[in-house]
Each structure stands twice: as C-alpha cells, then as structure tokens.
Design a protein around this motif. Structure first.
Motif, mmCIF file in Angstrom:
data_model
loop_
_atom_site.group_PDB
_atom_site.id
_atom_site.type_symbol
_atom_site.label_atom_id
_atom_site.label_comp_id
_atom_site.label_asym_id
_atom_site.label_seq_id
_atom_site.Cartn_x
_atom_site.Cartn_y
_atom_site.Cartn_z
ATOM 1 N N GLU A 144 0.811 -1.123 0.284
ATOM 2 C CA GLU A 144 -0.057 -0.199 -0.290
ATOM 3 C C GLU A 144 0.888 1.070 -0.060
ATOM 4 O O GLU A 144 1.310 2.374 -0.790
ATOM 5 C CB GLU A 144 -0.699 0.190 0.644
ATOM 6 N N LEU A 145 1.823 1.298 0.983
ATOM 7 C CA LEU A 145 2.714 2.579 0.953
ATOM 8 C C LEU A 145 3.800 2.714 -0.427
ATOM 9 O O LEU A 145 3.929 3.419 -0.999
ATOM 10 C CB LEU A 145 3.838 2.467 2.066
ATOM 11 N N ALA A 146 3.852 1.785 -1.323
ATOM 12 C CA ALA A 146 4.918 1.474 -2.403
ATOM 13 C C ALA A 146 3.758 1.976 -3.008
ATOM 14 O O ALA A 146 4.263 2.915 -4.267
ATOM 15 C CB ALA A 146 5.532 0.548 -3.241
ATOM 16 N N SER A 147 2.897 1.664 -3.590
ATOM 17 C CA SER A 147 1.631 2.238 -4.036
ATOM 18 C C SER A 147 1.816 4.166 -4.170
ATOM 19 O O SER A 147 1.007 4.452 -4.883
ATOM 20 C CB SER A 147 -0.161 1.653 -4.413
ATOM 21 N N ARG A 148 0.832 4.071 -2.873
ATOM 22 C CA ARG A 148 0.862 6.230 -3.108
ATOM 23 C C ARG A 148 2.413 6.229 -3.090
ATOM 24 O O ARG A 148 2.050 7.162 -3.562
ATOM 25 C CB ARG A 148 0.669 6.057 -0.993
ATOM 26 N N PHE A 149 3.859 6.387 -3.142
ATOM 27 C CA PHE A 149 4.335 6.133 -3.404
ATOM 28 C C PHE A 149 5.235 6.720 -4.537
ATOM 29 O O PHE A 149 4.835 7.542 -5.337
ATOM 30 C CB PHE A 149 5.784 5.515 -2.855
ATOM 31 N N GLU A 150 4.326 5.627 -5.340
ATOM 32 C CA GLU A 150 4.231 5.719 -6.957
ATOM 33 C C GLU A 150 3.706 6.300 -7.582
ATOM 34 O O GLU A 150 3.444 7.423 -8.966
ATOM 35 C CB GLU A 150 4.322 4.462 -7.602
ATOM 36 N N ALA A 151 2.173 6.699 -7.107
ATOM 37 C CA ALA A 151 1.107 7.196 -6.854
ATOM 38 C C ALA A 151 1.941 8.964 -6.734
ATOM 39 O O ALA A 151 0.693 9.860 -7.173
ATOM 40 C CB ALA A 151 -0.070 7.321 -7.008
ATOM 41 N N TYR A 152 2.029 9.289 -6.064
ATOM 42 C CA TYR A 152 2.601 10.597 -5.976
ATOM 43 C C TYR A 152 3.033 11.823 -6.591
ATOM 44 O O TYR A 152 4.057 11.108 -7.358
ATOM 45 C CB TYR A 152 3.450 10.705 -4.216
ATOM 46 N N GLU A 153 2.178 12.614 -6.644
ATOM 47 C CA GLU A 153 2.655 14.107 -7.884
ATOM 48 C C GLU A 153 2.557 14.968 -6.763
ATOM 49 O O GLU A 153 1.286 15.279 -6.297
ATOM 50 C CB GLU A 153 1.972 14.370 -9.432
ATOM 51 N N PRO A 154 4.252 14.840 -7.156
ATOM 52 C CA PRO A 154 4.496 16.752 -5.725
ATOM 53 C C PRO A 154 3.518 17.769 -6.730
ATOM 54 O O PRO A 154 3.397 17.747 -8.140
ATOM 55 C CB PRO A 154 5.645 17.145 -5.905
ATOM 56 N N ALA A 155 2.751 19.149 -5.562
ATOM 57 C CA ALA A 155 2.464 19.962 -6.286
ATOM 58 C C ALA A 155 2.748 21.236 -5.427
ATOM 59 O O ALA A 155 3.909 21.163 -5.540
ATOM 60 C CB ALA A 155 1.219 19.635 -5.411
ATOM 61 N N ALA A 156 2.543 22.477 -6.841
ATOM 62 C CA ALA A 156 3.280 23.649 -6.991
ATOM 63 C C ALA A 156 3.727 23.878 -5.153
ATOM 64 O O ALA A 156 5.070 24.297 -4.849
ATOM 65 C CB ALA A 156 2.829 24.581 -7.725
ATOM 66 N N ASP A 157 2.357 23.655 -4.057
ATOM 67 C CA ASP A 157 2.700 23.959 -3.237
ATOM 68 C C ASP A 157 3.417 23.008 -2.407
ATOM 69 O O ASP A 157 3.779 23.599 -1.116
ATOM 70 C CB ASP A 157 1.169 24.188 -2.554
ATOM 71 N N ASP A 158 3.560 21.755 -2.531
ATOM 72 C CA ASP A 158 5.289 20.786 -1.791
ATOM 73 C C ASP A 158 6.085 21.765 -2.038
ATOM 74 O O ASP A 158 6.851 20.793 -1.175
ATOM 75 C CB ASP A 158 4.585 19.272 -2.604
ATOM 76 N N GLU A 159 6.807 22.813 -2.807
ATOM 77 C CA GLU A 159 7.674 23.419 -2.949
ATOM 78 C C GLU A 159 8.237 23.670 -1.622
ATOM 79 O O GLU A 159 7.094 24.447 -1.657
ATOM 80 C CB GLU A 159 8.016 23.744 -4.279
#
Length: 90
Positions: free
Chosen positions: A14-29
């Motif tokens: 589950e954690l691996a799937s969440r990591f692979e699906a993560y797309e950083p948003a501009a606000d994350d920078e």
C-alpha cells in the motif's frame, strides 16, 4: 500491537503504491534559501556561543566575578556560572 508478516507485506504494498502515485504539487515545494538561512543562523549561534564561552573563561582567569560576567551577558551571576562554569569555579 503485533502484526502478521502478511499484514506487514500488505501495508508495504500500500505504501509503495501511494509513493508511486504521488505527484508533487507546486505548494509542496519549499524555498531552499530558507533552509540555508536557518542553517547559517545555527552555525552563527554556535560560533557566538563558543566565543562567549572562551571570553568567559578569559574573564574568570583575569579575576572577574560571576556577578560581573552575568551582568555583561544579560543574566545573573549564578546563571552564568551554571552555564559556563567548571567544577573548580564553584
């Protein structure tokens, strides 16, 4: 809370799937300049503290009292002695 090996593996998937699906948003920078400024301030504080410690040692060597040293650094003599003193100065 003990877990079975299968529960751990499922959670890992589950954690691996969440990591692979993560797309950083501009606000994350984050601005790296803020980190650099913080780190430089920490180093400056460390350098200043070292300088104060050396100056206190020199003042004690030259006979200045803890009360005088405390007044100069903005604290009580007892607080200065506790922070910068050595057992032989007690």
């Amino acid at each position: 809370m003990p877990r079975s090996v299968q529960e751990i593996l499922d959670h890992s998937d589950e954690l691996a799937s969440r990591f692979e699906a993560y797309e950083p948003a501009a606000d994350d920078e984050r601005d790296p300049a803020a980190y650099v400024a913080l780190r430089e301030a920490v180093v400056a504080r460390s350098d200043a503290e070292r300088s104060i410690k050396e100056a206190v040692e020199a003042a004690r060597t030259h006979g200045y009292s803890w009360a005088f040293i405390g007044k100069v650094i903005g604290t009580s003599g007892e607080a200065a002695r506790q922070r910068y003193g050595h057992k032989q100065d007690v």
